[in-house]
Design an enzyme around this catalytic site. Structure first.
Site, short mmCIF file in Angstrom:
data_model
loop_
_atom_site.label_atom_id
_atom_site.label_comp_id
_atom_site.label_asym_id
_atom_site.label_seq_id
_atom_site.Cartn_x
_atom_site.Cartn_y
_atom_site.Cartn_z
N GLU A 1 40.19 48.33 32.76
CA GLU A 1 40.33 47.20 31.84
C GLU A 1 39.08 46.33 31.83
OE1 GLU A 1 45.20 46.66 31.97
OE2 GLU A 1 43.94 45.38 33.23
N ASP B 1 42.39 43.70 29.17
CA ASP B 1 43.81 43.98 28.94
C ASP B 1 44.21 43.60 27.53
OD1 ASP B 1 46.63 44.53 29.93
OD2 ASP B 1 46.80 42.42 29.38
#
Length: 245
Positions: free
Chosen positions: A130, A59
């Site tokens: 992610e 992320d």
């Protein structure tokens, strides 16, 4: 998608990992990183063996690379506008949609309780995208992760900057069609209605001889994007979101 929780040995998982590498266009030196990225908590022996830590790292990497892309692509944009675009481009919805286009559901390592469901939750698809970014970064550094992010997020940035907040489904469908079938999708105008100043258009996406559920739009661009999204959903075994009538 794993159907029995976690495989017994690395050898059992080797074909899945190879297929995933081919799908994403990157070969890992450390296969364990890819395995970790694909392992949901439900399919892990313990939480630290799941992809949760990689999701956290991925992320941050995704956000940093997208911020730099926005900074370089739009030198006249102020901070507020770049922040708005970033929130669209790195959203959970965008990550899940790209993960869906990559077909990541085919490679997930899930616990038995989750494999009974025919559809993979969008939140899980976003998470694995992610974690995959983190795995590529840990394996090959910035030189490997950055091109991967640019390839998949570049079209999303262009779509968001052009006002197409819903996402560039045509671009995603093109990548899927070229990867899976070696052809480029085409779009057929099937119908139109309304007065000249306010027409609606019905368009379907077609890959080879396969035509997917059409969609209506307020203009041809919108109808094509909706038709592309219908096709993506059908290809992933999910119901088309836009009606044809």
């Amino acid at each position: 998608m794993s159907t029995d929780g976690h495989p017994d040995t690395d050898a059992d998982l080797a074909p899945v990992l190879r297929a995933c590498e081919e799908r994403i266009g990157y070969t890992f030196r450390d296969k364990g990183l890819l395995r970790a990225a694909l392992t949901h908590a439900s399919g892990a022996l313990h939480r630290l063996a799941s992809n949760e830590r990689m999701e956290f790292l991925g992320d941050a990497i995704l956000g940093a690379v997208v911020c730099e892309m926005l900074y370089r692509m739009f030198p006249d944009y102020l901070e507020g506008e770049m922040t708005r675009l970033k929130s669209i481009v790195v959203s959970r919805q965008t990550c899940a949609r790209i993960s869906q286009a990559l077909g990541m559901k085919d490679f997930l390592i899930l616990g038995k309780g989750m494999t009974t469901s025919p559809n993979v939750p969008s939140s899980l698809l976003a998470d694995v995208f992610e974690s995959l970014i983190a795995a590529i970064y840990l394996d090959g550094g910035d030189a490997a992760a950055r091109p991967f992010i640019q390839r998949w997020l570049g079209p999303e940035i262009e779509a968001a900057a052009g006002g197409d907040v819903g996402g560039n489904y045509k671009s995603l469908l093109q990548q899927v069609a070229q990867r899976e079938h070696g052809v480029t999708p085409t779009y057929q105008l099937l119908d139109e209605k309304g007065p000249d100043h306010s027409k609606c258009f019905k368009i379907s996406a077609q890959i080879g001889s396969n035509r997917y559920q059409p969609a209506w739009g307020r203009n041809k661009k919108e109808a094509e994007q909706r038709a592309a999204r219908n096709a993506l959903n059908e290809l992933n075994g999910q119901p088309p979101p836009f009606p044809s009538d």
